[in-house]
Design a protein around this motif. Structure first.
Motif, PDB file in Angstrom:
ATOM      1  N   ASP A  82      65.882  10.295  27.461  1.00 31.46           N
ATOM      2  CA  ASP A  82      64.963   9.162  27.137  1.00 31.46           C
ATOM      3  C   ASP A  82      65.493   8.112  25.902  1.00 31.46           C
ATOM      4  O   ASP A  82      64.579   7.983  25.097  1.00 31.46           O
ATOM      5  CB  ASP A  82      63.759   9.772  26.850  1.00 31.46           C
ATOM      6  N   ASP A  83      66.780   8.249  25.526  1.00 31.26           N
ATOM      7  CA  ASP A  83      67.222   7.562  24.490  1.00 31.26           C
ATOM      8  C   ASP A  83      67.532   6.006  24.957  1.00 31.26           C
ATOM      9  O   ASP A  83      68.319   5.448  24.207  1.00 31.26           O
ATOM     10  CB  ASP A  83      68.632   8.170  23.935  1.00 31.26           C
ATOM     11  N   TYR A  94      61.507   1.611  18.266  1.00 31.56           N
ATOM     12  CA  TYR A  94      62.190   2.590  17.485  1.00 31.56           C
ATOM     13  C   TYR A  94      62.414   2.261  15.968  1.00 31.56           C
ATOM     14  O   TYR A  94      62.303   3.488  15.328  1.00 31.56           O
ATOM     15  CB  TYR A  94      63.544   2.509  18.113  1.00 31.56           C
ATOM     16  N   LYS A 113      60.122   5.834  21.853  1.00 31.50           N
ATOM     17  CA  LYS A 113      60.141   7.248  21.685  1.00 31.50           C
ATOM     18  C   LYS A 113      59.102   7.719  20.610  1.00 31.50           C
ATOM     19  O   LYS A 113      59.400   7.793  19.684  1.00 31.50           O
ATOM     20  CB  LYS A 113      61.511   7.575  21.151  1.00 31.50           C
TER      21      LYS A 113
END
Ligand SMILES: [Zn+2]
Lengths: 438, 221
Positions: free
Chosen positions: A200-201, A326, A364
């Motif tokens: 999930d990066d 992010y 995230k």
């Protein structure tokens, strides 16, 4: 119609709009309707810098503008108009003479990646900075690979490229460009380096563009940004001209000189690296002066207002794509005070009308699942989608409140929030909350 | 009890929040007290069909599909056998291409380039009572398939336990009924006497309902 007449007409319209205090891209739209290629009428100053990329282009453009202004140059920047095609066109209409010549000596234009294709096909800047290329919010407008191809096909000499060495996709522009390229990049992260990437990066680009082998990373700063090489040695992260080393939370080192950081966050360091490299490339200002200016730059100030004994915080960049998100979540995760987070969208942005919010899953939120985040308020149209995403980032539903209407939220602030409130909201909502805070 | 999931080409095919499907399925299985083993597989790995209960593949860029296909071709037999052996597959977005005539040829559909834009859709299926919400890239149209996923569209394939709706994004986030259906099929195939706890959908149903409303509004406008 003759271009000079189009320019006169649209300048008048721009003037009227200015008088009635309406900031709109209408002049650009009309000019384009009358002549599809009108943008090629403009003559750019010899020093014209385009700043593009998925993130941080506004901050970099603004840094450059500020520093040249302080040094007494006649410089212009499209800070207050949109960075889309029509916005840029409108900006050129307003800032040119009747022959399409841009008046200031230095022009800094932040340009949306989607607009870059059409603009670069008609105008050639002296410098083009590409900060990064990552996934955007919307699939509908195309993904990063399509954006890359459009840029690649339209860059031409003598433009000097200033590229982020740490972004392997940006670096691959070099495979297609014969002109001059300079790289900026950083040597380390603030704390421990990641060495692995999870699914999930936002894994946008991890394969060698020459042999399709998976790249090996020596350092990962975030997502696919870091130091990489092809195991068969076709493709190695280039060495930046002026690599930046992070000393500690307060300072970094550029070209052996210390620079104060206004916040210990990566995108600030990237801002500094890109700004410094550009200024050194343009050789208009002495090194010492550049360093001095960079030490006083505040390109990532969080705005803070007071309202009913609450602190309202607004992040410096828009939360409109997974990468900008992010950076902001990274910042918030480092705060050590009780926080209420407000997340809300009425519409994602003014450019897109679709309802798809799949991109929230590329954000995230797991990064901020700590004890300082007391609760999260999900507002407006997509409140349930946001809440749903948070639930799967392991936030207990007890910490999540859904309020469909922002007025109701403001009326019941005490009931809902702790002392510090961070707003991750779309432009429309942010404006309303800022007004309250003032 | 364990369900083993292979996320195939996790580093290539993951556009548009599609990793959400994995997050959701994993968490919901765990809530049923089922252990989940998630294995990330890519071009540097070998695929052993027998090892997994479910293969997941998300959508990706054209170049990434090309890289993944080079690897998948080497495992054509394994994949074909896994499909015929009733292994579960969930393939979202444009990755269905990998399985067609221009891919490893398991399904003999052909795609045709169409000049239609991306579109938000709600499409009907046989297996869940409510339409499936998703984002469809209509630039490629499937001409014909014997195993359509949807009742009112050719955009997808459902064959034994191979599920490939051509919609992009986290289909499980948008469609709680489909999630429930898929999860139950997956578990019951391996553990036929499993008793399920009620699945909690705190926000899913409202999100679904809300989206339908927004879509309706858009159509009216
Ligand atoms: Zn290589």
């Amino acid at each position: 119609m003759k271009r000079i007449l189009i320019l006169i007409l649209t300048k008048i319209i721009a003037f009227i709009l200015f008088k009635i205090q309406k900031n709109s891209d209408l002049p650009g739209l009309i000019a384009l309707k009358l002549d599809r290629a009108i943008i090629s009428y403009f003559t750019l100053p010899q020093n014209t810098i385009f700043v593009s990329g998925t993130n941080i282009k506004s901050a970099v453009a603004n840094n450059i503008y500020q520093i040249y202004t302080k040094e007494g140059y006649n410089v212009a920047e499209n800070a207050f108009s949109s960075n889309h095609y029509l916005g840029v066109l409108t900006y050129l209409i307003k800032n040119s003479n009747l022959f399409g010549k841009i008046k200031p000596n230095i022009l800094v234009l932040k340009v949306d990646t989607l607009a870059l294709e059409n603009i670069l096909s008609k105008l050639t800047p002296s410098h083009l900075i590409v900060t990064n290329l990552s996934r955007e919010q919307s699939m509908i407008t195309g993904h990063f690979e399509e954006t890359f191809i459009k840029i690649k096909n339209n860059i031409k000499e003598p433009t000097k490229l200033i590229l982020n060495a740490d972004d392997p996709l940006v670096f691959s522009l070099s495979l297609h460009y014969k002109g001059n390229i300079t790289y900026f990049g950083i040597e380390n992260n603030f704390n421990n380096q990641n060495t692995t990437l999870d699914y999930d990066d936002n894994l946008d680009f991890l394969y060698c563009p020459i042999c399709d082998t998976k790249l090996i990373y020596e350092k990962i700063f975030y997502n696919n940004i870091g130091h990489y090489h092809c195991p068969q040695n076709h493709y190695t992260r280039p060495t930046p001209q002026y690599p930046v080393t992070i000393d500690n939370q307060e300072t970094c080192l550029i070209n052996q000189q210390k620079i104060k950081l206004s916040e210990p966050v990566l995108y600030h360091v990237y801002n500094l690296a890109a700004t410094y490299t550009l200024l050194k490339e343009q050789v208009l200002i002495d090194n010492e002066k550049i360093i001095n200016h960079l030490n006083n730059i505040k390109d990532i100030t969080i705005e803070k207002y007071q309202h009913h004994n609450k602190n309202f915080f607004f992040p410096p960049t828009k939360t409109t794509n997974p990468v900008s998100y992010y950076h902001i979540l990274d910042y918030i995760s480092k705060q050590k005070t009780p926080i209420t987070l407000v997340i809300g969208y009425q519409r994602l942005s003014n450019e897109y009308i679709e309802n798809d919010v799949s991109w929230l899953w590329d954000v995230k939120f797991e990064l901020i699942n700590n004890d300082y985040i007391k609760n999260i308020i999900c507002l407006e149209k997509y409140a349930y989608d946001i809440a749903l995403r948070l639930k799967y980032a392991n936030f207990n539903p007890d910490r999540i409140t859904i309020i469909k209407n922002e007025q109701k939220f403001l009326k019941n602030l005490d009931e809902y929030t702790s002392e510090n409130i961070y707003f991750l909201t779309c432009d429309n909502l942010t404006k309303k909350f800022k007004k309250k805070g003032k | 009890m364990t369900i083993k999931i292979a996320y195939l080409y996790y580093d290539l095919l993951n556009l548009n929040g599609e990793n959400g499907n994995i997050k959701i399925l994993k968490q919901q299985l765990e809530k049923q007290n089922i252990k989940v083993e998630l294995v990330l597989l890519t071009t540097t790995d070998n695929i052993i069909g027998e090892s997994y209960d479910l293969f997941y593949i998300g959508g990706g860029t054209e170049n990434h599909l090309r890289i993944a296909l080079k690897h998948l071709q080497k495992h054509q037999q394994t994949i074909h056998q896994a499909i015929e052996n009733h292994k579960f597959f969930l393939v979202t977005g444009n990755s269905l291409e990998l399985f067609g005539k221009k891919g490893i040829g398991i399904f003999d559909f052909e795609e045709q380039t169409a000049e239609k834009p991306f579109q938000e859709v709600i499409l009907e299926t046989d297996f869940v009572g409510k339409g499936i919400i998703g984002l469809l890239n209509q630039k490629k149209d499937i001409i014909e398939t014997k195993y359509p996923f949807f009742k009112n569209s050719q955009q997808g394939i459902h064959y034994i336990n191979f599920f490939a709706p051509k919609v992009f994004g986290p289909i499980f986030a948008k469609n709680p009924l489909f999630l429930e259906f898929f999860l139950k099929q997956l578990v019951l195939f391996k553990y036929p006497f499993f008793t399920f706890q009620p699945i909690e959908f705190e926000f899913e149903e409202m999100a679904y309902y809300n989206y339908q409303k927004l879509m309706h509004k858009k159509l009216v406008e």
